[in-house]
Scaffold this motif. Sequence first.
Motif, PDB file in Angstrom:
ATOM      1  N   TRP A 137      26.747  50.055 -17.428  1.00  0.00           N
ATOM      2  CA  TRP A 137      24.952  49.975 -17.135  1.00  0.00           C
ATOM      3  C   TRP A 137      24.511  48.516 -16.808  1.00  0.00           C
ATOM      4  O   TRP A 137      23.778  48.104 -16.128  1.00  0.00           O
ATOM      5  CB  TRP A 137      23.812  50.835 -17.174  1.00  0.00           C
ATOM      6  CG  TRP A 137      24.455  52.195 -17.158  1.00  0.00           C
ATOM      7  CD1 TRP A 137      25.374  52.585 -15.745  1.00  0.00           C
ATOM      8  CD2 TRP A 137      24.018  53.601 -17.477  1.00  0.00           C
ATOM      9  NE1 TRP A 137      25.322  53.861 -15.120  1.00  0.00           N
ATOM     10  CE2 TRP A 137      24.580  55.176 -16.825  1.00  0.00           C
ATOM     11  CE3 TRP A 137      23.170  53.280 -18.368  1.00  0.00           C
ATOM     12  CZ2 TRP A 137      24.527  55.747 -17.309  1.00  0.00           C
ATOM     13  CZ3 TRP A 137      23.247  55.230 -18.977  1.00  0.00           C
ATOM     14  CH2 TRP A 137      23.366  56.509 -18.783  1.00  0.00           C
ATOM     15  N   LEU A 138      24.822  47.952 -17.581  1.00  0.00           N
ATOM     16  CA  LEU A 138      24.699  46.697 -18.405  1.00  0.00           C
ATOM     17  C   LEU A 138      25.048  45.409 -16.687  1.00  0.00           C
ATOM     18  O   LEU A 138      24.888  44.620 -16.110  1.00  0.00           O
ATOM     19  CB  LEU A 138      25.987  45.929 -19.096  1.00  0.00           C
ATOM     20  CG  LEU A 138      25.123  45.930 -20.401  1.00  0.00           C
ATOM     21  CD1 LEU A 138      25.852  45.733 -21.080  1.00  0.00           C
ATOM     22  CD2 LEU A 138      23.374  45.842 -20.728  1.00  0.00           C
ATOM     23  N   LEU A 139      26.082  46.131 -15.557  1.00  0.00           N
ATOM     24  CA  LEU A 139      26.017  45.351 -14.474  1.00  0.00           C
ATOM     25  C   LEU A 139      25.549  45.646 -13.430  1.00  0.00           C
ATOM     26  O   LEU A 139      25.659  45.017 -12.481  1.00  0.00           O
ATOM     27  CB  LEU A 139      28.311  46.354 -13.910  1.00  0.00           C
ATOM     28  CG  LEU A 139      28.894  45.733 -15.165  1.00  0.00           C
ATOM     29  CD1 LEU A 139      30.478  46.610 -14.112  1.00  0.00           C
ATOM     30  CD2 LEU A 139      28.976  44.115 -15.192  1.00  0.00           C
ATOM     31  N   PHE A 140      23.985  46.573 -13.566  1.00  0.00           N
ATOM     32  CA  PHE A 140      23.142  46.555 -12.875  1.00  0.00           C
ATOM     33  C   PHE A 140      23.164  44.983 -12.279  1.00  0.00           C
ATOM     34  O   PHE A 140      22.255  44.998 -10.699  1.00  0.00           O
ATOM     35  CB  PHE A 140      22.168  47.404 -13.373  1.00  0.00           C
ATOM     36  CG  PHE A 140      22.434  48.440 -13.319  1.00  0.00           C
ATOM     37  CD1 PHE A 140      22.753  49.212 -11.548  1.00  0.00           C
ATOM     38  CD2 PHE A 140      22.273  49.720 -13.817  1.00  0.00           C
ATOM     39  CE1 PHE A 140      23.228  50.877 -11.648  1.00  0.00           C
ATOM     40  CE2 PHE A 140      22.593  51.052 -13.824  1.00  0.00           C
ATOM     41  CZ  PHE A 140      23.184  51.964 -12.616  1.00  0.00           C
ATOM     42  N   GLY A 141      22.120  44.154 -13.438  1.00  0.00           N
ATOM     43  CA  GLY A 141      21.941  42.757 -12.979  1.00  0.00           C
ATOM     44  C   GLY A 141      22.958  41.891 -12.016  1.00  0.00           C
ATOM     45  O   GLY A 141      22.048  41.467 -11.479  1.00  0.00           O
ATOM     46  N   LEU A 142      23.694  41.997 -12.041  1.00  0.00           N
ATOM     47  CA  LEU A 142      24.772  41.126 -10.736  1.00  0.00           C
ATOM     48  C   LEU A 142      24.412  42.053  -9.289  1.00  0.00           C
ATOM     49  O   LEU A 142      24.952  41.342  -8.322  1.00  0.00           O
ATOM     50  CB  LEU A 142      26.141  41.171 -11.576  1.00  0.00           C
ATOM     51  CG  LEU A 142      25.829  40.782 -12.833  1.00  0.00           C
ATOM     52  CD1 LEU A 142      27.451  41.090 -13.496  1.00  0.00           C
ATOM     53  CD2 LEU A 142      25.764  39.549 -13.366  1.00  0.00           C
ATOM     54  N   ILE A 143      24.161  43.601  -8.766  1.00  0.00           N
ATOM     55  CA  ILE A 143      24.172  43.959  -7.768  1.00  0.00           C
ATOM     56  C   ILE A 143      23.198  42.685  -6.955  1.00  0.00           C
ATOM     57  O   ILE A 143      24.364  43.060  -5.805  1.00  0.00           O
ATOM     58  CB  ILE A 143      23.397  45.279  -7.675  1.00  0.00           C
ATOM     59  CG1 ILE A 143      24.485  46.700  -8.348  1.00  0.00           C
ATOM     60  CG2 ILE A 143      23.388  45.907  -6.515  1.00  0.00           C
ATOM     61  CD1 ILE A 143      24.328  47.748  -8.478  1.00  0.00           C
TER      62      ILE A 143
END
Length: 163
Positions: free
Chosen positions: A66-72
């Motif tokens: 879920w740390l990847l949400f900011g990269l969307i």
Amino acid sequence: MTAIHDAIDLDETRMLDPTQHPELYDNVRTRRISAFLVDAVIMVVLMTVSFVAITFLGLFTLGLGWLLFGLIWPVVPILYTMFTLGSSESATPGMRAMGIEMRTFDGGRMYSLLAFVHAVLFWFSVTVLTPFVLLVSLFSPRKRLLHDIVLGTTVIRRDDGRF
């Protein structure tokens, strides 16, 4: 090739002069806005798919994914633009639908690195200068936006139909 491109060999044209070839810039601003709206819908779909994929990845990695949400938000639009605008078509799907394409100042086709920089400058300028980004095109004979002027690119028509 279309009628406009038959009359003007873009590979031999060193300058896409709007006074010599005004047909290349006819309705470009309107078409470009419409193309952006089409591309925005496609990007929202891609971001939604990315959101779902990251949600499932986060479940399988016990929340770490879920740390990847900011990269969307920054990654999807920039990669979308880089791979579509930097392709051999020199146009995003929205631009192709509206009958326009982007060229370098000397008439050459776009390439991936220039498309990447163009996307980054576009999103930065839209974030900081909205709605002034479009105002620049009102005073430019080639109807270019601020980031187009900085990078030496221009948007031209690729068809001879009317919008």
